[in-house]
Design an enzyme around this catalytic site. Structure first.
Site, short mmCIF file in Angstrom:
data_model
loop_
_atom_site.label_atom_id
_atom_site.label_comp_id
_atom_site.label_asym_id
_atom_site.label_seq_id
_atom_site.Cartn_x
_atom_site.Cartn_y
_atom_site.Cartn_z
CB SER A 132 -31.57 -54.75 104.67
OG SER A 132 -32.74 -54.74 103.87
CE1 TYR A 145 -30.98 -49.19 103.48
CE2 TYR A 145 -31.94 -51.10 102.38
CZ TYR A 145 -31.63 -50.40 103.54
OH TYR A 145 -31.97 -50.95 104.77
CE LYS A 149 -28.73 -51.51 105.17
NZ LYS A 149 -28.23 -51.33 106.56
#
Length: 314
Positions: A132, A145, A149
């Site tokens: 991402s 999150y 990542k």
């Protein structure tokens, strides 16, 4: 393919099916998998379906064994399974935060642990992780999150170093920006407003094409979306300005105006079949607004600062 039941995983499965590949599709929810498998078979692909949860590493061995047993080996393993949670760190329950990290980071390590020994045994293999833009920048309300990542990016780099002795093995990272998938609405939410992808929004098919290209011609890292380059520049070149802008822009572009009560989303368990789809409700390729504003403002600030220094030196 782990994470094949919706979004980018769904799109990637269709891309590989159209290319004539044989597929083993895996995810937590069988109804979503069966739907994707039917679409891939309609495209002429041979498909096997395995229910698996990346937080239970033993289930990944079943995915690998199905591929080896049915098709004789694993040429490519694509891993896109991920969950998200919105909210300030102090508002997100520890159980939710920990499960996001367990799924997105430790789950990726579990996939590598299942794939790499089999790649070494057969002498080749391509492992493609779904990364991402948020693995290279920071933004509020998505701490679990983003931490995952960032960790995934480091893990992929280490895996490349550890497989330098095996030239037939490649570890790739495909890192998109905002993508029109259901992941934002399916996310756990403790922010009070439903999340959304900040514009510009790419279709999942664009990311799937990048994944397919990695499988055909492996590359270390593929960034998808031009806005990501601009945002990364802003984050790197002028961090103070970035930090000033990112909060208001996240609240404007990354959170919708639709209120929502606190809920765990799909973090702890799969959602009903209605939560599994290829696309989200957002329109792709909107004009560069929120995402590019961070980098553009930073670049403008750098230019102004440079001009001011130049004038002061005259």
């Amino acid at each position: 393919m782990t994470g094949a039941s919706s979004g980018i995983g769904h799109a990637a499965a269709l891309a590989f099916a159209a290319a004539g590949d044989r597929l083993v599709l895996a995810a937590r929810a069988r109804p979503g998998l069966d739907k994707v498998a039917a679409e891939c078979r309609a495209a002429g692909a041979e498909v096997r379906v395995v229910t698996a949860d990346v937080t239970r590493p033993g289930s990944l061995d079943a995915v690998a064994d199905a591929a080896v047993g049915e098709f004789g080996g694993i040429d490519v393993w694509v891993h896109t399974a991920a969950v998200m949670a919105y909210g300030r760190l102090e508002d997100v329950p520890a159980e939710i935060f920990d499960r996001v990290v367990e799924t997105d980071l430790l789950g990726s390590a579990a996939v590598a642990r299942a794939a790499l020994p089999r790649f070494r045994a057969q002498g080749h293999g391509i492992l493609v992780f779904g990364g991402s833009l948020l693995g290279t920048i920071a933004a509020p309300y998505m701490s679990a999150y983003i931490a995952s990542k960032w960790g995934l990016r480091a893990l992929v780099r280490v895996l490349r170093l550890e497989t330098r002795d095996a030239p037939g093995i490649h570890v790739c990272l495909v890192a998109p920006g905002a993508v029109n998938t259901p992941v934002y609405r399916n996310a756990a939410n403790f922010a009070g407003r439903i999340g959304r992808p900040p514009p510009p929004v790419d279709p999942p098919e664009k990311v799937a094409r990048a994944i397919l290209r990695c499988a055909e011609h492996p590359r270390a890292t593929v960034n998808v979306g031009t806005a990501g380059t601009v945002v990364r520049l802003g984050f790197t070149l002028f961090p103070r300005l970035y930090d000033t802008l990112v909060g208001p822009l996240m609240r404007r572009g990354g959170l919708s105006r639709e209120p929502v009560a606190p809920h765990p989303g799909n973090v702890l368990a799969p959602l009903p079949p209605s939560g599994h789809s290829l696309h989200g409700p957002w329109k792709p390729r909107r004009a560069l607004r929120t995402a590019s504003a961070l980098g553009a403002a930073a670049l403008a600030a750098v230019a102004i600062r440079g001009l001011a220094r130049g004038r002061a030196g005259r």
